[in-house]
Design a protein around this motif. Structure first.
Motif, short mmCIF file in Angstrom:
data_model
loop_
_atom_site.label_atom_id
_atom_site.label_comp_id
_atom_site.label_asym_id
_atom_site.label_seq_id
_atom_site.Cartn_x
_atom_site.Cartn_y
_atom_site.Cartn_z
N SER A 155 3.83 -9.57 35.86
CA SER A 155 2.61 -8.77 35.95
C SER A 155 2.97 -7.30 35.84
O SER A 155 4.13 -6.92 35.85
N TRP B 37 0.49 -17.76 32.20
CA TRP B 37 0.79 -16.35 31.96
C TRP B 37 2.21 -16.15 31.47
O TRP B 37 2.50 -15.26 30.68
N ASP C 199 0.40 -17.27 41.07
CA ASP C 199 -1.00 -16.87 41.08
C ASP C 199 -1.32 -16.14 42.38
O ASP C 199 -0.58 -16.20 43.35
N LYS D 299 2.53 -16.51 27.57
CA LYS D 299 1.51 -15.86 26.74
C LYS D 299 2.06 -15.41 25.38
O LYS D 299 1.40 -15.52 24.36
N ASP E 125 -5.61 -15.77 31.66
CA ASP E 125 -5.10 -16.43 32.87
C ASP E 125 -6.32 -16.82 33.71
O ASP E 125 -7.08 -15.97 34.14
#
Lengths: 276, 502
Positions: free
Chosen positions: B144, B78, B174, B81, B37
């Protein structure tokens, strides 16, 4: 009825009308002819201020309508206009095209009268018993206006034989039918004078006759008409005044017999020799 | 007997081909593609010179050098992924990649960084402990470890309970927009990895502080495609080598991470040893499908409300701008001209960010989190109104001048001429281009993700990331198509309605 005094119209440096002086009497059938680009259409369009004149005066019923301060809409009510390309409203049916403007104008008057009466009613509250002002008499309603306008429109359509087309849209009519509807649309306003801007130029030849016949009928009824056209036969037969315009000036103005039989201006002679 | 041998031959051939696919790839290319990322300093990010740098990338460079591979740094989204890894477009995810909770999803290297989830708040916010976060808006990055710490399967009961007490747990794409939200007062706290937090605090200076309490502890490792132990072992061997000769410690020191690295320490190899090669995907397809459709339907409501409200505001607003644009006064005309030029000349995504963050950064107005939705509607309406204005203008200017003249001659007022003659004719003319714009709008609603408004596409990406499947994206595509199909159908109907005259 209309006095045109020293009328001028410029587009930038291009002088299209160069001091036109002419008088139109009630009942006149005035035909305007001239080569293309001579300014005859501009002259006609200046008469009801579709083009604002650059100089000069147009006295209509004692008012100079070329003056920018004058509310032109009031005077346009009395001046009908018929266009080369008919200009019927595409999104309205034939009968709506005819009714819309009269209904609008009468409703506007009605609203005005009603507002006037409300003010009188209000101010009467402060007036003495014996000094009360009487309100304006209102004899009509909106529904009645629409009803009368429809009756009149139907009469007009009956007259041109298109009553069965009342509820169709203009795109389905032929050119000649469109132009006749356009003529009765301006008639519905009860104008004192009708301006015709090359009414037959955009028509197929076989349809010219029906439009000219309607115009002749109007002439016989005593309607005042100013007509820009290339139909020399029509001018000779119907007009009582024929005007020759070239380079933005009137070069000849005479009754048709004299105009066609004994033209004086050399440019007119040359023009007639080409078109006749 | 014959049939048996045929099957055997077939199986052999297939395994040969498969084997080729798996193994040949590496040998042939000698390229090692690291997915990361690009907005995750200090592990991987773009530096001031425009180069991708970071602790993880430095490690990867060294590993490649020692193996004779060429390193390819591949910045990835992200959210996607897993799809990148599965499809083989990247060889590994090496980017502060948390092992905890993902043990069975990837083939892991040994953990090399020990990180914890911490909470950053504004200095003057008065928030001192995790319990103070009750009733506050907390931001985490989409998919995350911080998000997993609150809502994931492995989340502790305390964290789950705490999360329920939040006013809102928002997901952003982000950390930059996370900090902007925090600064602008749209959010009260950001939860993230300690390493990232240290870096961000250093970069952004005063005004923020880190809570002493930790939300969760976690470890970073390198994630490979499940079953790709061959490549994993090569990389791990090289890393161990680097640890022995001190290169690893040096690189860690270069990036200021000496305190967090843990390679070779005790308790770092549990995921490494846990080599799952088969996944027991017990959930039947139809359940998965219905689950995804159900989740996306919620997003559809959000997309639909953006769509409807944007049209409600932008269609009339376009008319106003069109009127200004067609004004007789040159100066007034220019106002509309400049407006249209800016709205058409800059990306809608940028306009969204400006409308959302502008009030705080330009005028110091504190924002509430409800403003997010309003900002979406405002930005979309302003943008689309500019397009509609130009379409209307073309429609009006296309009406023959004779229609105006006839109306004038018949004594119509300006208003009447406009509403009875010009407007209806204009509407008929502009339906096809407006349909175009409306269909674009359906697809543009997905841009709302730029300010983290959760509409359907954002949701699809989140679900796709969580389920490691492309199915949600596919279903989202079907949703958009059906939506537009209906729009096109309705507009066709409208167009037919106006066919009553030509």
């Amino acid at each position: 009825m209309i006095d045109v005094i020293n009328l001028e119209k410029h587009f930038g440096d291009n002088k299209v009308l160069n001091g036109i002086n002419v008088t139109i009497e009630k009942g006149d059938i005035m035909v305007v002819i001239g080569p293309s680009g001579s300014g005859k259409s501009t002259f006609l369009r200046c008469l009801n201020c579709m083009e604002d004149p650059t100089g000069g005066q147009i006295i209509f019923h004692g008012v100079d309508i070329a003056d920018m301060k004058v509310d032109i809409n009031v005077h346009r009510r009395n001046m009908g206009m018929v266009f080369q390309h008919f200009n019927l409203f595409n999104n309205k049916t034939v009968i709506e095209n005819i009714m819309l403007a009269p209904v609008h104008l009468q409703c506007k008057d009605l609203k005005k009268a009603k507002r006037h009466n409300r003010i009188i009613k209000f101010t009467n509250l402060f007036r003495g018993k014996d000094k009360k002002k009487a309100p304006v008499e209102i004899t009509t309603t909106k529904a009645e206006i629409v009803k009368n306008a429809r009756i009149k429109a139907e009469e007009l359509l009956q007259r041109i034989g298109l009553l069965d087309k009342a509820d169709v849209y203009p795109s389905t009519l032929s050119g000649g039918q469109k132009q006749r509807v356009a003529i009765v649309r301006s008639l519905a306003m009860n104008p004192e004078v009708i301006l015709f801007d090359e009414p037959t130029s955009a028509l197929d030849p076989e349809m010219v006759g029906e439009v000219l016949d309607l115009m002749k009928a109007l002439a016989n009824e005593g309607m005042t008409m100013i007509i820009v056209t290339h139909e020399m036969g029509f001018a000779r037969e119907v007009a009582n005044k024929v005007l020759f315009i070239d380079d933005g000036q009137i070069l000849e103005c005479a009754p048709p017999e004299e105009f066609f039989g004994n033209p004086k201006n050399p440019r007119l002679k040359e023009f007639l020799s080409k078109v006749l | 007997m014959k049939r048996m041998s045929k099957v055997l031959v077939l199986l052999l051939a297939m395994s040969l081909i498969m084997g080729c696919f798996v193994s040949c790839k590496k040998e042939d290319t000698d390229e090692f593609t690291v997915g990361f990322d690009a907005e995750f300093p200090p592990y991987g990010y773009k530096d001031d010179n425009g180069e991708y740098v970071g602790f993880d990338l430095s490690l990867a460079e060294e590993v490649c050098k020692r193996n004779g591979w060429t390193l390819k740094k591949q910045p990835i989204d992200w959210d996607s992924k897993d799809m990148e890894l599965k499809s083989g477009t990247i060889d590994c995810i090496w980017n502060g990649f948390t092992i905890n909770g993902r043990e069975s999803l990837y083939t892991w290297s040994k953990a090399y960084v020990d990180n914890s989830q911490v909470v950053i708040v504004k200095d003057n916010s008065g928030i001192e402990t995790l319990q103070d976060l009750k009733g506050k808006v907390v931001i985490v990055q989409t998919d995350s470890s911080a998000l997993a710490a609150f809502t994931g399967d492995g989340a502790t009961d305390e964290n789950k309970a705490l999360c329920k007490e939040f006013k809102e747990l928002q997901q952003v794409a982000d950390y930059n927009s996370a900090f902007m939200s925090l600064e602008a007062g749209i959010a009260d706290a950001v939860c993230m990895d300690m390493g990232v937090a240290n870096y961000q605090l250093e970069q952004r200076g005063n005004g923020f502080k880190m809570l002493k309490e930790r939300v969760a502890t976690e470890q970073y490792g390198i994630g490979f495609k499940r079953g790709n132990t061959e490549l994993r072992d090569k990389v791990q061997e090289t890393l161990d080598e680097m640890l022995k000769d001190g290169t690893f410690a040096k690189i860690a020191a270069d990036w200021g991470l000496s305190d967090s690295v843990c390679l070779g320490k005790e308790g770092t190899d549990s995921a490494y040893l846990n080599d799952v090669t088969t996944k027991n995907d017990s959930e039947p397809f139809i359940d998965k499908f219905l689950d995804v459709v159900g989740k996306l339907s919620e997003g559809m409501v959000a997309s639909l409300s953006i769509f409807v409200l944007t049209l409600v505001f932008s269609l009339p607003l376009g008319l106003v701008i069109c009127a200004i644009r067609m004004s007789k006064l040159k100066a007034v005309q220019w106002v509309a001209k400049i407006y249209i030029s800016i709205m058409r000349g800059t990306p809608l995504m940028l306009q969204l960010l400006m409308v959302f963050f502008g009030p705080y950064y330009l005028f110091d107005i504190a924002l509430s989190s409800e403003y997010r939705f309003y900002a979406v509607i405002i930005a979309f309406s302003l943008n689309y109104a500019a397009y509609f204005a130009e379409i209307y203008r073309a429609g009006i200017e296309g009406i023959p001048v004779g229609q105006y003249e006839a109306a004038n001659v018949l004594g119509y007022s300006r208003m009447q001429r406009y509403w009875k003659i010009l407007f209806p004719q204009m509407v008929k003319r502009v339906i096809p281009p407006v349909t175009n714009e409306v269909i674009t709008l359906v697809k543009d609603t997905s841009l709302a993700f730029a300010i983290a408004y959760t509409e359907m596409f954002t949701l699809a990406k989140q679900v796709a990331a969580a389920k490691a499947s492309i199915l949600p994206l596919f279903i989202a595509g079907v949703f958009y198509y059906v939506f537009n199909f209906v729009v096109a159908l309705v507009m066709e109907r409208v167009e037919k309605k106006f066919q009553y005259y030509r």
